[in-house]
Write a protein that holds these residues in place. Structure first.
Motif, PDB file in Angstrom:
ATOM      1  N   LEU A  23       0.731  -1.289   0.025  1.00 49.46           N
ATOM      2  CA  LEU A  23      -0.180  -0.082   0.072  1.00 49.46           C
ATOM      3  C   LEU A  23       0.865   1.481  -0.002  1.00 49.46           C
ATOM      4  N   VAL A  24       0.701   2.056  -0.722  1.00 40.90           N
ATOM      5  CA  VAL A  24       1.470   3.416  -0.886  1.00 40.90           C
ATOM      6  C   VAL A  24       0.504   4.323  -0.460  1.00 40.90           C
ATOM      7  N   LEU A  25       1.002   5.304   0.346  1.00 39.71           N
ATOM      8  CA  LEU A  25       0.185   6.406   1.045  1.00 39.71           C
ATOM      9  C   LEU A  25       0.858   7.718   0.695  1.00 39.71           C
ATOM     10  N   ALA A  26       0.130   8.486   0.151  1.00 43.28           N
ATOM     11  CA  ALA A  26       0.858  10.078  -0.159  1.00 43.28           C
ATOM     12  C   ALA A  26      -0.125  10.985  -0.073  1.00 43.28           C
ATOM     13  N   ASP A  27       0.214  12.007   0.742  1.00 45.21           N
ATOM     14  CA  ASP A  27      -0.588  13.293   0.755  1.00 45.21           C
ATOM     15  C   ASP A  27      -1.794  12.982   1.167  1.00 45.21           C
ATOM     16  N   GLY A  28      -1.736  12.330   2.398  1.00 44.50           N
ATOM     17  CA  GLY A  28      -3.179  11.812   2.971  1.00 44.50           C
ATOM     18  C   GLY A  28      -4.072  11.081   2.219  1.00 44.50           C
ATOM     19  N   ARG A  29      -3.654  10.615   1.232  1.00 50.43           N
ATOM     20  CA  ARG A  29      -4.412   9.801   0.465  1.00 50.43           C
ATOM     21  C   ARG A  29      -3.867   8.324   0.125  1.00 50.43           C
ATOM     22  N   ILE A  30      -4.903   7.362  -0.174  1.00 50.22           N
ATOM     23  CA  ILE A  30      -3.987   6.307  -0.642  1.00 50.22           C
ATOM     24  C   ILE A  30      -3.593   6.277  -2.113  1.00 50.22           C
ATOM     25  N   ASP A  31      -2.293   6.079  -2.229  1.00 50.25           N
ATOM     26  CA  ASP A  31      -1.880   6.298  -3.598  1.00 50.25           C
ATOM     27  C   ASP A  31      -1.977   4.911  -4.581  1.00 50.25           C
ATOM     28  N   ALA A  32      -1.750   3.888  -3.936  1.00 45.98           N
ATOM     29  CA  ALA A  32      -1.692   2.619  -4.871  1.00 45.98           C
ATOM     30  C   ALA A  32      -1.948   1.634  -3.957  1.00 45.98           C
ATOM     31  N   VAL A  33      -2.597   0.761  -4.533  1.00 40.05           N
ATOM     32  CA  VAL A  33      -2.815  -0.566  -3.632  1.00 40.05           C
ATOM     33  C   VAL A  33      -2.315  -1.753  -4.754  1.00 40.05           C
ATOM     34  N   LEU A  34      -1.414  -2.598  -4.269  1.00 30.53           N
ATOM     35  CA  LEU A  34      -0.567  -3.495  -5.047  1.00 30.53           C
ATOM     36  C   LEU A  34      -0.652  -4.836  -4.600  1.00 30.53           C
ATOM     37  N   ASP A  35      -0.622  -5.804  -5.580  1.00 37.15           N
ATOM     38  CA  ASP A  35      -0.407  -7.086  -5.477  1.00 37.15           C
ATOM     39  C   ASP A  35       0.757  -7.506  -4.817  1.00 37.15           C
ATOM     40  N   ARG A  36       1.959  -7.010  -5.070  1.00 36.27           N
ATOM     41  CA  ARG A  36       3.214  -7.295  -4.342  1.00 36.27           C
ATOM     42  C   ARG A  36       4.020  -5.974  -4.677  1.00 36.27           C
ATOM     43  N   TRP A  37       5.204  -5.776  -3.902  1.00 34.82           N
ATOM     44  CA  TRP A  37       6.021  -4.626  -4.156  1.00 34.82           C
ATOM     45  C   TRP A  37       7.476  -5.558  -4.608  1.00 34.82           C
ATOM     46  N   ASP A  38       7.886  -4.706  -5.859  1.00 29.04           N
ATOM     47  CA  ASP A  38       9.192  -5.154  -6.201  1.00 29.04           C
ATOM     48  C   ASP A  38      10.282  -4.847  -5.462  1.00 29.04           C
ATOM     49  N   PRO A  39      10.921  -5.580  -4.707  1.00 27.79           N
ATOM     50  CA  PRO A  39      11.984  -5.250  -3.707  1.00 27.79           C
ATOM     51  C   PRO A  39      13.300  -4.444  -4.534  1.00 27.79           C
ATOM     52  N   THR A  40      13.275  -4.903  -5.790  1.00 25.57           N
ATOM     53  CA  THR A  40      14.483  -4.020  -6.298  1.00 25.57           C
ATOM     54  C   THR A  40      14.107  -2.638  -6.711  1.00 25.57           C
ATOM     55  N   LEU A  41      12.908  -2.211  -6.706  1.00 23.40           N
ATOM     56  CA  LEU A  41      12.665  -0.769  -6.916  1.00 23.40           C
ATOM     57  C   LEU A  41      12.726  -0.012  -5.571  1.00 23.40           C
TER      58      LEU A  41
END
Ligand code: ZN
Length: 456
Positions: A23-41
């Motif tokens: 889950l990515v949060l930015a500026d008080g909002r949910i920015d993205a909901v992802l099935d997985r996070w690529d750890p190389t990023l």
């Protein structure tokens, strides 16, 4: 400020579950909901490892009391001291609740806004500014009224930001537990000098008025026996005692019941949801309103459909009848799971929840002195007992509540891009163990404690 929460089990709020999502949060909002996070990023911001945790939307509680500095309960009792209502909000927040609907309907929106401003929990308000509801409050208690309530109305309150009508009716105005505990023993004590208990008061009340407070005749044999057992033998004739009981209990009941009618009709007319007090004392008027053409199309939520004054079979029948008429049912956890001070049985809770689709939303109500079991404990229990899946149980305290009461939490109650970043991290094995809570993207609970800047 951006936050990445990765590795946890995301519970979306609409029934979905994503294992090891992000889950990515930015500026008080949910920015993205992802099935997985690529750890190389890489990620430019705070990264939280949520392995072993559930990540869910902040819970939305549609049945609370004592969370504002306004009059308390449908009886408009004196307001709580600041530290008490703020403390109630602290406990809601520490248990993962980020939005509450105050059902103390005589508070003004200034009271509600003050609570909302001073605490990270989003506090929203409802109204019972109706002539009969006000009369009932004044007859039962009214100690918290300022005298200006008569100038307010449901329409004015809605214009000022209230999101629902309710709570319509309550135990204090409807001859419930508050009568048995306080008002009836006081009246009998003044007349006879004998101090009777809550249990004795209830027995006298039911002998005179019946369990539904609508008996056509007094049960004189039972009243005489109850009076003897309470130490009242020879103090009053059965006729005098019956009149005293009726004169104490009944004056607020007729206006309280009429207030329920006024409130549901106003809700239908104005297009806002109504929350009604479901209990044995209101069962008849609720059945009547289900058939009333003036309420057709209204969103009516039967508050605490599991109220213990119903027999559990009656609770089930009333909820089924409500469903046939398009009403929604809320079950309140009270303190029936753990603390068990005001409600000792879970029979009604299980009976209603065992039937699929009978109950849509969860609340807490108040419990003894505000010490209700937590909303998240209700979600945990419903999951553990197999009444609902994890995803469905969380939905009953998040998106389903937001949908039932559209003004309460727009763009909240789901893990969805663009929605407000109200997010809870809790132990996946026992999610009553809330670790972190974010409100509008800001961390206000960390490692189970309020952060320094949480209260404003
Ligand atoms: Zn109630």
């Amino acid at each position: 400020m951006s936050t990445l929460i990765r590795g946890g089990t995301l519970v979306t709020g609409t029934g979905g579950v994503i294992e090891a999502g992000a889950l990515v949060l930015a500026d008080g909002r949910i920015d993205a909901v992802l099935d997985r996070w690529d750890p190389t990023l890489g990620f430019d911001g705070e990264v939280i490892d949520a392995t072993g945790l559930l990540v869910m939307p902040g819970l939305i509680n549609c049945h609370t009391h004592g969370v504002t500095p306004g009059p308390l309960f449908p009886s408009a009792a004196p307001a709580l001291p600041d530290e008490e209502w703020l403390g109630h909000l602290d406990r809601h927040l520490l248990a993962g609740t980020t939005t509450v609907l105050s059902l103390c309907g005589f508070a003004t929106m200034d009271h509600v806004r003050e609570a909302d401003r001073r605490h990270p929990v989003h506090v929203r308000g409802a109204t019972t500014h109706l002539p009969s509801a006000l009369a009932a409050a004044q007859r039962a208690d009214g100690g918290g009224l300022s005298g200006r309530e008569a100038q307010l109305s449901v329409e004015k309150m809605l214009d000022d930001g209230a999101v629902a009508v309710g709570e319509l009716g309550g135990g204090q105005t409807l001859g419930g537990g508050g009568q048995d505990l306080v008002y009836l023993p006081a009246a009998i004590g003044r007349r006879t000098g004998v101090r009777i208990s809550q249990t004795e008061a209830r027995r006298l009340k039911e002998a005179v008025l019946g369990r539904f407070l609508d008996a056509a005749t007094v049960d004189v044999d039972e009243l005489t026996a109850a009076a003897d057992d309470a130490g009242l033998a020879g103090r009053l004739t059965p006729g005098e005692l019956a009149a005293l009981v009726a004169d104490t209990v009944m004056p607020s009941i007729a206006p309280a019941l009429e207030g329920i009618r006024e409130g549901v009709r106003a809700a239908a007319r104005l297009g806002v949801p109504a929350v009604v007090h479901s209990a044995s004392a209101t069962a008849r008027v609720l059945r009547e309103l289900m058939e009333d053409p003036a309420t057709a199309g209204a969103t009516v939520i039967a508050g605490h459909a599991n109220h213990p004054s119903h027999a559990s079979r009656e609770a089930l029948e009333l909820a089924r009848l409500g469903r046939e008429h398009g009403w929604l049912a809320e079950v309140s956890v009270f303190d029936l799971l753990h603390r068990r001070h005001t409600v000792q049985t879970r029979e009604h809770w299980d009976a209603l929840l065992a039937e699929p689709d009978l109950v849509q939303v969860l609340g807490t109500d108040y419990g003894h002195g505000g010490r209700h079991d937590e909303l998240i404990a209700a979600v945990q229990d419903i999951t553990a007992r197999g009444h609902r899946t994890l995803g469905e149980a969380v939905a009953m305290a998040t998106s389903a509540v937001a949908r039932a009461i559209p003004g309460l939490a727009p763009q909240r109650g789901e893990l969805r891009a663009g929605f407000a970043a109200d997010v809870v991290l809790a132990d996946a094995r026992d999610f009553r163990e809330v670790r972190d809570v974010f409100v509008d993207g800001e961390r206000v609970v960390h490692d189970g404690a309020l952060t320094a800047g949480a209260r404003r």
